[in-house]
Design a protein around this motif. Sequence first.
Motif, PDB file in Angstrom:
ATOM      1  N   THR A 173       0.815  -1.211   0.000  1.00 21.14           N
ATOM      2  CA  THR A 173       0.000   0.000   0.000  1.00 21.14           C
ATOM      3  C   THR A 173       0.848   1.260   0.000  1.00 21.14           C
ATOM      4  O   THR A 173       0.322   2.350   0.060  1.00 21.14           O
ATOM      5  CB  THR A 173      -0.913   0.033   1.240  1.00 21.14           C
ATOM      6  OG1 THR A 173      -0.084  -0.029   2.404  1.00 21.14           O
ATOM      7  CG2 THR A 173      -1.887  -1.117   1.226  1.00 21.14           C
ATOM      8  N   GLN A 174       2.147   1.108  -0.037  1.00 19.72           N
ATOM      9  CA  GLN A 174       3.035   2.259   0.067  1.00 19.72           C
ATOM     10  C   GLN A 174       3.402   2.785  -1.317  1.00 19.72           C
ATOM     11  O   GLN A 174       3.832   2.037  -2.170  1.00 19.72           O
ATOM     12  CB  GLN A 174       4.292   1.838   0.825  1.00 19.72           C
ATOM     13  CG  GLN A 174       5.129   2.986   1.279  1.00 19.72           C
ATOM     14  CD  GLN A 174       6.202   2.498   2.220  1.00 19.72           C
ATOM     15  OE1 GLN A 174       6.789   1.462   2.009  1.00 19.72           O
ATOM     16  NE2 GLN A 174       6.465   3.256   3.247  1.00 19.72           N
ATOM     17  N   ALA A 175       3.202   4.071  -1.504  1.00 17.62           N
ATOM     18  CA  ALA A 175       3.528   4.687  -2.786  1.00 17.62           C
ATOM     19  C   ALA A 175       5.031   4.898  -2.879  1.00 17.62           C
ATOM     20  O   ALA A 175       5.697   5.128  -1.886  1.00 17.62           O
ATOM     21  CB  ALA A 175       2.813   6.020  -2.913  1.00 17.62           C
ATOM     22  N   VAL A 176       5.575   4.808  -4.082  1.00 15.55           N
ATOM     23  CA  VAL A 176       6.978   5.104  -4.336  1.00 15.55           C
ATOM     24  C   VAL A 176       7.012   6.139  -5.447  1.00 15.55           C
ATOM     25  O   VAL A 176       6.384   5.975  -6.480  1.00 15.55           O
ATOM     26  CB  VAL A 176       7.756   3.844  -4.755  1.00 15.55           C
ATOM     27  CG1 VAL A 176       9.197   4.193  -5.105  1.00 15.55           C
ATOM     28  CG2 VAL A 176       7.723   2.806  -3.649  1.00 15.55           C
ATOM     29  N   VAL A 177       7.726   7.231  -5.214  1.00 14.87           N
ATOM     30  CA  VAL A 177       7.803   8.321  -6.178  1.00 14.87           C
ATOM     31  C   VAL A 177       9.252   8.522  -6.565  1.00 14.87           C
ATOM     32  O   VAL A 177      10.141   8.520  -5.724  1.00 14.87           O
ATOM     33  CB  VAL A 177       7.228   9.622  -5.566  1.00 14.87           C
ATOM     34  CG1 VAL A 177       7.438  10.787  -6.505  1.00 14.87           C
ATOM     35  CG2 VAL A 177       5.758   9.449  -5.246  1.00 14.87           C
ATOM     36  N   HIS A 178       9.504   8.688  -7.844  1.00 12.99           N
ATOM     37  CA  HIS A 178      10.852   8.922  -8.339  1.00 12.99           C
ATOM     38  C   HIS A 178      11.096  10.424  -8.393  1.00 12.99           C
ATOM     39  O   HIS A 178      10.390  11.147  -9.065  1.00 12.99           O
ATOM     40  CB  HIS A 178      11.024   8.311  -9.728  1.00 12.99           C
ATOM     41  CG  HIS A 178      10.761   6.847  -9.734  1.00 12.99           C
ATOM     42  ND1 HIS A 178      11.670   5.930  -9.269  1.00 12.99           N
ATOM     43  CD2 HIS A 178       9.681   6.132 -10.110  1.00 12.99           C
ATOM     44  CE1 HIS A 178      11.162   4.722  -9.366  1.00 12.99           C
ATOM     45  NE2 HIS A 178       9.958   4.812  -9.871  1.00 12.99           N
ATOM     46  N   VAL A 179      12.123  10.871  -7.664  1.00 14.96           N
ATOM     47  CA  VAL A 179      12.474  12.284  -7.595  1.00 14.96           C
ATOM     48  C   VAL A 179      13.914  12.431  -8.044  1.00 14.96           C
ATOM     49  O   VAL A 179      14.759  11.622  -7.695  1.00 14.96           O
ATOM     50  CB  VAL A 179      12.308  12.827  -6.154  1.00 14.96           C
ATOM     51  CG1 VAL A 179      12.808  14.249  -6.051  1.00 14.96           C
ATOM     52  CG2 VAL A 179      10.857  12.732  -5.711  1.00 14.96           C
ATOM     53  N   LYS A 180      14.176  13.473  -8.818  1.00 15.33           N
ATOM     54  CA  LYS A 180      15.536  13.722  -9.297  1.00 15.33           C
ATOM     55  C   LYS A 180      16.009  15.078  -8.792  1.00 15.33           C
ATOM     56  O   LYS A 180      15.209  16.002  -8.650  1.00 15.33           O
ATOM     57  CB  LYS A 180      15.569  13.720 -10.823  1.00 15.33           C
ATOM     58  CG  LYS A 180      15.193  12.409 -11.447  1.00 15.33           C
ATOM     59  CD  LYS A 180      15.213  12.523 -12.958  1.00 15.33           C
ATOM     60  CE  LYS A 180      14.769  11.222 -13.567  1.00 15.33           C
ATOM     61  NZ  LYS A 180      13.511  11.300 -14.263  1.00 15.33           N
ATOM     62  N   ILE A 181      17.313  15.181  -8.569  1.00 15.22           N
ATOM     63  CA  ILE A 181      17.887  16.485  -8.269  1.00 15.22           C
ATOM     64  C   ILE A 181      17.618  17.356  -9.483  1.00 15.22           C
ATOM     65  O   ILE A 181      17.796  16.931 -10.621  1.00 15.22           O
ATOM     66  CB  ILE A 181      19.389  16.376  -7.957  1.00 15.22           C
ATOM     67  CG1 ILE A 181      19.576  15.633  -6.629  1.00 15.22           C
ATOM     68  CG2 ILE A 181      20.046  17.754  -7.929  1.00 15.22           C
ATOM     69  CD1 ILE A 181      21.012  15.344  -6.273  1.00 15.22           C
ATOM     70  N   GLY A 182      17.106  18.547  -9.242  1.00 15.04           N
ATOM     71  CA  GLY A 182      16.761  19.445 -10.328  1.00 15.04           C
ATOM     72  C   GLY A 182      15.264  19.495 -10.613  1.00 15.04           C
ATOM     73  O   GLY A 182      14.815  20.386 -11.333  1.00 15.04           O
ATOM     74  N   ASP A 183      14.474  18.556 -10.069  1.00 18.97           N
ATOM     75  CA  ASP A 183      13.022  18.628 -10.242  1.00 18.97           C
ATOM     76  C   ASP A 183      12.519  19.954  -9.670  1.00 18.97           C
ATOM     77  O   ASP A 183      12.975  20.398  -8.612  1.00 18.97           O
ATOM     78  CB  ASP A 183      12.307  17.478  -9.520  1.00 18.97           C
ATOM     79  CG  ASP A 183      12.321  16.166 -10.300  1.00 18.97           C
ATOM     80  OD1 ASP A 183      12.778  16.160 -11.457  1.00 18.97           O
ATOM     81  OD2 ASP A 183      11.863  15.156  -9.737  1.00 18.97           O
ATOM     82  N   ALA A 184      11.584  20.563 -10.361  1.00 20.29           N
ATOM     83  CA  ALA A 184      11.022  21.842  -9.914  1.00 20.29           C
ATOM     84  C   ALA A 184      10.146  21.633  -8.690  1.00 20.29           C
ATOM     85  O   ALA A 184       9.486  20.601  -8.546  1.00 20.29           O
ATOM     86  CB  ALA A 184      10.204  22.471 -11.038  1.00 20.29           C
ATOM     87  N   VAL A 185      10.157  22.624  -7.794  1.00 19.11           N
ATOM     88  CA  VAL A 185       9.248  22.639  -6.645  1.00 19.11           C
ATOM     89  C   VAL A 185       8.549  23.990  -6.609  1.00 19.11           C
ATOM     90  O   VAL A 185       9.100  24.990  -7.072  1.00 19.11           O
ATOM     91  CB  VAL A 185       9.970  22.376  -5.294  1.00 19.11           C
ATOM     92  CG1 VAL A 185      10.612  21.019  -5.260  1.00 19.11           C
ATOM     93  CG2 VAL A 185      10.994  23.447  -4.999  1.00 19.11           C
ATOM     94  N   ARG A 186       7.323  23.993  -6.104  1.00 16.47           N
ATOM     95  CA  ARG A 186       6.624  25.265  -5.944  1.00 16.47           C
ATOM     96  C   ARG A 186       5.838  25.243  -4.650  1.00 16.47           C
ATOM     97  O   ARG A 186       5.336  24.202  -4.208  1.00 16.47           O
ATOM     98  CB  ARG A 186       5.732  25.547  -7.145  1.00 16.47           C
ATOM     99  CG  ARG A 186       4.540  24.653  -7.264  1.00 16.47           C
ATOM    100  CD  ARG A 186       3.645  25.125  -8.386  1.00 16.47           C
ATOM    101  NE  ARG A 186       2.449  24.327  -8.381  1.00 16.47           N
ATOM    102  CZ  ARG A 186       1.800  23.952  -9.460  1.00 16.47           C
ATOM    103  NH1 ARG A 186       2.227  24.314 -10.646  1.00 16.47           N
ATOM    104  NH2 ARG A 186       0.716  23.224  -9.350  1.00 16.47           N
ATOM    105  N   GLU A 187       5.743  26.398  -4.054  1.00 13.21           N
ATOM    106  CA  GLU A 187       5.045  26.557  -2.787  1.00 13.21           C
ATOM    107  C   GLU A 187       3.552  26.277  -2.993  1.00 13.21           C
ATOM    108  O   GLU A 187       2.941  26.744  -3.943  1.00 13.21           O
ATOM    109  CB  GLU A 187       5.234  27.988  -2.293  1.00 13.21           C
ATOM    110  CG  GLU A 187       4.493  28.311  -1.037  1.00 13.21           C
ATOM    111  CD  GLU A 187       4.577  29.787  -0.692  1.00 13.21           C
ATOM    112  OE1 GLU A 187       4.009  30.144   0.344  1.00 13.21           O
ATOM    113  OE2 GLU A 187       5.183  30.574  -1.448  1.00 13.21           O
TER     114      GLU A 187
END
Length: 141
Positions: A122-136
């Motif tokens: 039931t646990q989600a896994v998300v692929h994140v890379k250095i450089g991915d955009a973030v916004r408040e």
Amino acid sequence: MAERPQIRGKVADIEDRFILLINKGEDEGVELGMIFAVMDPDGAPVIDPDTGDELGRRDTEKLRVKVIDVYPRFCRAETYRMTSPTGILGGGNYGQITDFLSTFSGRERIANQPPAREAQPTQAVVHVKIGDAVREIAASV
């Protein structure tokens, strides 16, 4: 009083499966408890219903993180909420940020990739890379 602009930045580093660093900090107005969305750089396609042509791509959120430490030029944030193609999943440390492929000092590395047996069904896994955009998304929640 004028509304301040939304803070936007990038994933600067990945500390572990639940914590990442954002390249914005106190100098840019980041405060403890702020919520940021990590965005999918590919986005979701928008298809014309009449022609079937791709019209472009829209922003798609991978996950949300909550700021837990603020420094002058960066902040640390932990998994707050995971997202899926159908919407938001759970809250508060739900899921893992795993399988990061990033470039650091000119070297590629895969960090924090747990063995398959560690992931819960039931646990989600998300692929994140250095450089991915973030916004408040919001101030403290």
